[in-house]
Design a protein around this motif. Structure first.
Motif, mmCIF file in Angstrom:
data_model
loop_
_atom_site.group_PDB
_atom_site.id
_atom_site.type_symbol
_atom_site.label_atom_id
_atom_site.label_comp_id
_atom_site.label_asym_id
_atom_site.label_seq_id
_atom_site.Cartn_x
_atom_site.Cartn_y
_atom_site.Cartn_z
ATOM 1 N N TRP A 139 19.933 -52.756 19.945
ATOM 2 C CA TRP A 139 19.895 -54.165 19.315
ATOM 3 C C TRP A 139 20.036 -55.225 20.590
ATOM 4 N N ILE A 175 16.486 -46.910 17.843
ATOM 5 C CA ILE A 175 16.668 -48.351 17.830
ATOM 6 C C ILE A 175 18.019 -48.487 18.790
ATOM 7 N N THR A 222 16.191 -53.052 7.501
ATOM 8 C CA THR A 222 15.062 -52.537 7.811
ATOM 9 C C THR A 222 15.179 -51.434 9.049
ATOM 10 N N ALA A 223 16.174 -51.912 9.867
ATOM 11 C CA ALA A 223 16.518 -50.705 10.993
ATOM 12 C C ALA A 223 16.894 -49.186 10.362
ATOM 13 N N ASP A 224 17.783 -49.446 9.169
ATOM 14 C CA ASP A 224 18.025 -48.440 8.495
ATOM 15 C C ASP A 224 17.106 -47.393 7.886
ATOM 16 N N VAL A 281 15.477 -54.213 18.356
ATOM 17 C CA VAL A 281 15.678 -55.032 17.274
ATOM 18 C C VAL A 281 16.333 -56.292 18.104
ATOM 19 N N TYR A 332 24.354 -49.299 16.053
ATOM 20 C CA TYR A 332 23.319 -49.173 16.918
ATOM 21 C C TYR A 332 24.161 -49.766 18.498
#
Length: 354
Positions: free
Chosen positions: A36, A34, A25-27, A10, A52
């Motif tokens: 970052w 994921i 969204t990641a959650d 991400v 993350y």
């Protein structure tokens, strides 16, 4: 045998407008691995590490007239692309999801060079120059406003809204301020950078509001030297406030800039507003955002240069006194909300990065 989770990088950096949709969204992608990618000394270095693993690459934006600064930024961009490419290869990532910020360009171009799938989310009604340039290079572009698609004719677009923090869609905690249940509440939102010009207008209009029994919560930002010049028991001023969801759910009205993230929060909480776009935003994109709400009847759009304290004072008093009109504005705001935006965007990622 346990299946290895899909590895997603991400790339989101800078302001809450980029970070909160990316985090939401990641959650929603809890079955993905994921990591970052951000920029040093930006907001993501405070918000992301507890959730993350984060990597940072120094990169800046292209601003101003072409010159030596542009050349230096271009050099940094080329270096950032190489570093992002190395990270993608070393981490065996299977795709990139980005919501913008300075890190978006190197992440997208690095992923493109490796033929990895890329999802870009654009929250504004008028996509920025970098988004318009990069969108055709992405596998899928998810947009917050349907009108944005007309500016991205060569991209594969899908409307998903803009994700917000979970406390906007979940049962949020109670309001921390001792505001009586029956008292009208106006919340003033200047955006993540604050809004000194709006603050001055509000402080000039506020005495009449307070005299009428209105409570005011004023988020001033930290750049206003006069932030505490107005004192009143029913006027609460602070630079920022983390628990914005219960505050907006309680508010009867808002006076606000028109960043896409803030507008999404106003829509989900059905909060009528006067919108005063930041006049120096890139390509005046906040006005494009505000027009979507004004045309729907969810807000009143007034340009900063056209607004006097007397007009702001009178307009808020009039709107708060018109309960039928206020209810219509609230319902119109709610009609613009995409409550499950994070899940919709997560599904776009799932369809592309497998």
């Amino acid at each position: 045998m346990t299946e290895t989770p899909t590895r997603l990088l991400v790339a989101a950096s800078g302001t809450g407008g980029h970070l909160f949709p990316a985090i939401a969204t990641a959650d929603s992608l809890s079955d993905y691995h994921i990591e970052w990618l951000g920029v040093p000394d930006r907001l993501e270095t405070q918000l992301v590490p507890q959730k993350y693993p984060i990597h940072t690459i120094a990169v800046g934006g292209f601003q101003g007239k072409p010159g030596l600064g542009t050349l230096m930024t271009g050099t940094r961009l080329a270096t950032a692309i190489l570093k992002a490419r190395h990270l993608l290869k070393q981490g065996n990532f299977q795709g990139v999801f980005t919501t913008g910020g300075y890190i978006a360009a190197p992440a997208i171009l690095a992923a493109r060079s490796l033929r990895l799938p890329i999802i870009l989310h654009e929250s504004n009604a008028l996509p920025g120059k970098v988004t318009r340039w990069l969108a055709p290079r992405c596998t899928q572009v998810a947009i917050g406003f349907a009108v944005a698609a007309r500016y991205l004719p060569k991209a594969q677009t899908t409307v998903v809204g803009t994700p917000v923090r979970a406390d906007f869609t979940n049962e949020s905690e109670p309001l921390e301020f001792p505001i009586p249940d029956h008292a009208p509440l106006v919340v003033v939102l200047g955006g993540s950078q604050g809004a000194v010009a709006v603050n001055r207008l509000v402080r000039a209009a506020a005495p009449a509001w307070l005299e009428a029994g209105i409570w005011i919560v004023h988020l001033t930002g930290n750049l206003d030297p006069d932030a505490h010049s107005l004192q009143h028991p029913h006027y609460i001023a602070m630079p920022f406030y983390d628990h914005i969801a219960p505050l907006l759910k309680r508010a009867n009205f808002a006076v606000s800039r028109a960043g896409a993230g803030t507008l999404t929060e106003l829509a989900i909480t059905k909060t009528p507003a006067i919108l005063i776009p930041y006049p120096y935003a890139a390509e005046d994109h906040q006005t494009f955002n505000a027009k979507v709400f004004a045309q729907q009847g969810a807000a009143v759009l007034i340009q900063q240069q056209d607004l006097t304290p007397e007009q702001l004072q009178g307009k808020v008093l009039y709107l708060l006194g018109d309960s039928t009109g206020l209810n219509r504005m609230a319902e119109a705001a709610g009609s613009l909300a995409v409550v499950d935006s994070a899940n919709r965007l997560a599904e776009v990622v799932r369809a592309v990065v497998v």
